[in-house]
Design an enzyme around this catalytic site. Structure first.
Site, PDB file in Angstrom:
ATOM      1  N   ASP A  99      38.332  46.506  35.781  1.00 53.33           N
ATOM      2  CA  ASP A  99      39.119  45.507  35.034  1.00 53.33           C
ATOM      3  C   ASP A  99      39.039  45.829  33.550  1.00 53.33           C
ATOM      4  OD1 ASP A  99      39.965  42.291  35.956  1.00 53.33           O
ATOM      5  OD2 ASP A  99      39.965  42.816  33.825  1.00 53.33           O
ATOM      6  N   ASP A 124      41.554  50.166  32.087  1.00 52.42           N
ATOM      7  CA  ASP A 124      42.861  49.665  31.647  1.00 52.42           C
ATOM      8  C   ASP A 124      43.908  50.405  32.468  1.00 52.42           C
ATOM      9  OD1 ASP A 124      45.254  49.069  30.464  1.00 52.42           O
ATOM     10  OD2 ASP A 124      44.598  49.464  28.417  1.00 52.42           O
ATOM     11  N   VAL A 125      44.576  49.686  33.351  1.00 51.47           N
ATOM     12  CA  VAL A 125      45.489  50.365  34.295  1.00 51.47           C
ATOM     13  C   VAL A 125      46.702  50.986  33.612  1.00 51.47           C
ATOM     14  CG1 VAL A 125      44.785  48.997  36.306  1.00 51.47           C
ATOM     15  CG2 VAL A 125      46.755  48.252  34.926  1.00 51.47           C
ATOM     16  N   TYR A 180      59.372  39.139  34.977  1.00 53.24           N
ATOM     17  CA  TYR A 180      58.216  39.290  35.869  1.00 53.24           C
ATOM     18  C   TYR A 180      58.697  39.674  37.273  1.00 53.24           C
ATOM     19  CZ  TYR A 180      54.208  38.080  38.781  1.00 53.24           C
ATOM     20  OH  TYR A 180      53.182  38.130  39.694  1.00 53.24           O
ATOM     21  N   LYS A 229      57.879  43.000  39.779  1.00 54.57           N
ATOM     22  CA  LYS A 229      57.315  42.930  41.136  1.00 54.57           C
ATOM     23  C   LYS A 229      58.290  43.489  42.170  1.00 54.57           C
ATOM     24  CE  LYS A 229      53.262  41.310  40.076  1.00 54.57           C
ATOM     25  NZ  LYS A 229      52.023  42.058  40.351  1.00 54.57           N
TER      26      LYS A 229
HETATM   27  N1  NAD Z   1      48.482  33.653  40.337  1.00 55.45           N
HETATM   28  C1  NAD Z   1      49.716  33.664  40.786  1.00 55.45           C
HETATM   29  O1  NAD Z   1      50.386  32.620  40.856  1.00 55.45           O
HETATM   30  C2  NAD Z   1      50.322  34.962  41.271  1.00 55.45           C
HETATM   31  C3  NAD Z   1      51.472  34.896  42.079  1.00 55.45           C
HETATM   32  C4  NAD Z   1      52.017  36.080  42.562  1.00 55.45           C
HETATM   33  C5  NAD Z   1      51.433  37.288  42.260  1.00 55.45           C
HETATM   34  N2  NAD Z   1      50.329  37.312  41.452  1.00 55.45           N
HETATM   35  C6  NAD Z   1      49.750  38.621  41.168  1.00 55.45           C
HETATM   36  O2  NAD Z   1      48.407  38.611  41.598  1.00 55.45           O
HETATM   37  C7  NAD Z   1      47.682  39.648  40.909  1.00 55.45           C
HETATM   38  C8  NAD Z   1      46.333  39.114  40.486  1.00 55.45           C
HETATM   39  O3  NAD Z   1      46.530  38.073  39.555  1.00 55.45           O
HETATM   40  P1  NAD Z   1      45.605  36.766  39.534  1.00 55.45           P
HETATM   41  O4  NAD Z   1      46.444  35.637  39.977  1.00 55.45           O
HETATM   42  O5  NAD Z   1      44.325  37.027  40.210  1.00 55.45           O
HETATM   43  O6  NAD Z   1      45.440  36.627  37.941  1.00 55.45           O
HETATM   44  P2  NAD Z   1      44.141  36.666  37.006  1.00 55.45           P
HETATM   45  O7  NAD Z   1      44.705  36.592  35.607  1.00 55.45           O
HETATM   46  O8  NAD Z   1      43.153  35.642  37.431  1.00 55.45           O
HETATM   47  O9  NAD Z   1      43.515  38.118  37.265  1.00 55.45           O
HETATM   48  C9  NAD Z   1      44.165  39.293  36.802  1.00 55.45           C
HETATM   49  C10 NAD Z   1      43.104  40.286  36.356  1.00 55.45           C
HETATM   50  O10 NAD Z   1      43.777  41.478  35.916  1.00 55.45           O
HETATM   51  C11 NAD Z   1      43.108  41.953  34.763  1.00 55.45           C
HETATM   52  N3  NAD Z   1      43.993  42.797  33.954  1.00 55.45           N
HETATM   53  C12 NAD Z   1      45.032  42.424  33.163  1.00 55.45           C
HETATM   54  N4  NAD Z   1      45.542  43.491  32.545  1.00 55.45           N
HETATM   55  C13 NAD Z   1      44.822  44.573  32.966  1.00 55.45           C
HETATM   56  C14 NAD Z   1      44.860  45.949  32.664  1.00 55.45           C
HETATM   57  N5  NAD Z   1      45.745  46.452  31.789  1.00 55.45           N
HETATM   58  N6  NAD Z   1      43.988  46.780  33.284  1.00 55.45           N
HETATM   59  C15 NAD Z   1      43.067  46.284  34.163  1.00 55.45           C
HETATM   60  N7  NAD Z   1      42.967  44.978  34.454  1.00 55.45           N
HETATM   61  C16 NAD Z   1      43.838  44.132  33.861  1.00 55.45           C
HETATM   62  C17 NAD Z   1      42.699  40.692  34.013  1.00 55.45           C
HETATM   63  O11 NAD Z   1      41.664  40.945  33.060  1.00 55.45           O
HETATM   64  C18 NAD Z   1      42.264  39.786  35.155  1.00 55.45           C
HETATM   65  O12 NAD Z   1      40.884  39.917  35.446  1.00 55.45           O
HETATM   66  C19 NAD Z   1      48.603  40.088  39.762  1.00 55.45           C
HETATM   67  O13 NAD Z   1      49.197  41.325  40.096  1.00 55.45           O
HETATM   68  C20 NAD Z   1      49.658  39.003  39.711  1.00 55.45           C
HETATM   69  O14 NAD Z   1      50.886  39.480  39.203  1.00 55.45           O
HETATM   70  C21 NAD Z   1      49.766  36.188  40.961  1.00 55.45           C
END
Ligand code: NAD
Length: 258
Positions: A38, A64-65, A158, A162
């Protein structure tokens, strides 16, 4: 009974929070050795410590992805610490700023979102495939896409990022199928994580509003998304590839007539 990922090594991006944290705990509980990666090093070290406290094996690494070398380093860490890579879970993702409409999304915001949500996933796939090739084939890749990559739902920019991930899942699955590499995505709907400023965590009203769009009537817990990723990563899904699996309380199925 042995866990579903017994003896396997997994890299999980975005593992410092939400779905990634849930997946690190669940995968490790099923026997995987986990590299929790992360951009938030403190968060991911805490998750790795939680895994170890539960009797599992994990290391936390800064990653950092958006930077291919940084993703390569996370995969190299898996090989160094645990000897190989079996599962790459490209989960890290971000959304646009709260309240920012389509016409207000400038090039800088677009570039940042695309670099993480699309570029980050591509880097994870490239790095994993190189390692799988070096090991002689096989391996499972899972992404966290979104229900917004399957149907129109929420932010336009967004959703387009996706949609790129769900398309990538299908095309890449075909590209690497003969190497025995499987590529699948989970497509969650609204989850109460830190995503988007943590609005679904903080606000009952926001949670209820989102839940009202899900036919099953509640938000998706990050553990439910991680469970679907576990299935796709495991040998239970050994003949499944190119699938974008909704974890959305029925949202993508259509609108109920009530
Ligand atoms: N929460 C929702 O409602 C939702 C819905 C659909 C899809 N998603 C997807 O689920 C996935 C996980 O999100 P989440 O809900 O757990 O959110 P979250 O914000 O709790 O976790 C996301 C994590 O990604 C990390 N991150 C951000 N940029 C980064 C980078 N450049 N390199 C490495 N790490 C990085 C952040 O530090 C964080 O720990 C994401 O791909 C998001 O698009 C979330």
């Amino acid at each position: 009974m042995q866990g579903l990922l017994h003896g396997k090594v997994a890299v999980i991006t975005g593992a410092g929070s939400g779905v990634g944290r849930a997946a690190a705990l669940l995968f490790a509980g099923h026997g995987a050795k986990v590299v929790a990666a992360d951009i938030n090093l403190e968060g991911v070290e805490a998750v790795a410590a939680e895994v170890v406290a539960n009797g599992g094996e994990a290391v936390g690494v800064h990653c950092d992805v958006t930077d291919a070398a940084s993703v390569d380093a996370a995969v190299a860490k898996a090989v160094e610490a645990f000897g190989r890579l079996d599962v790459m879970y490209n989960n890290a993702g971000i959304t646009t700023k709260a309240g920012q409409g389509f016409l207000e999304t400038g090039d800088a915001d677009l570039a940042t979102l695309t670099a993480v949500n699309v570029g980050g996933v591509i880097h994870g796939c490239q790095s994993a495939i190189r390692q799988f090739d070096a090991q002689g084939g096989g391996g499972a890749i899972v992404m966290t896409a979104s229900v917004a990559g399957l149907v129109g739902f929420g932010g336009v920019v967004y959703g387009s990022s996706k949609g790129a991930v769900t398309s990538l899942t299908r095309t890449l699955a075909l590209e690497v199928a003969r190497k025995g590499i499987r590529v699948n995505s989970v497509c969650p709907a609204g989850m109460p994580t830190n995503f988007g400023g943590g609005i679904l965590k903080a606000s009952d009203a926001a949670r209820q509003h989102t839940a009202s769009h899900h036919p099953l009537g509640r938000v998706i817990e990050p553990e439910e998304c991680a469970a679907a990723a576990l299935f796709l990563a495991s040998d239970l899904a050994s003949n499944i590839t190119g699938v974008n699996l909704p974890v959305d309380g029925g949202l993508a199925a259509g609108k109920p007539i009530v």
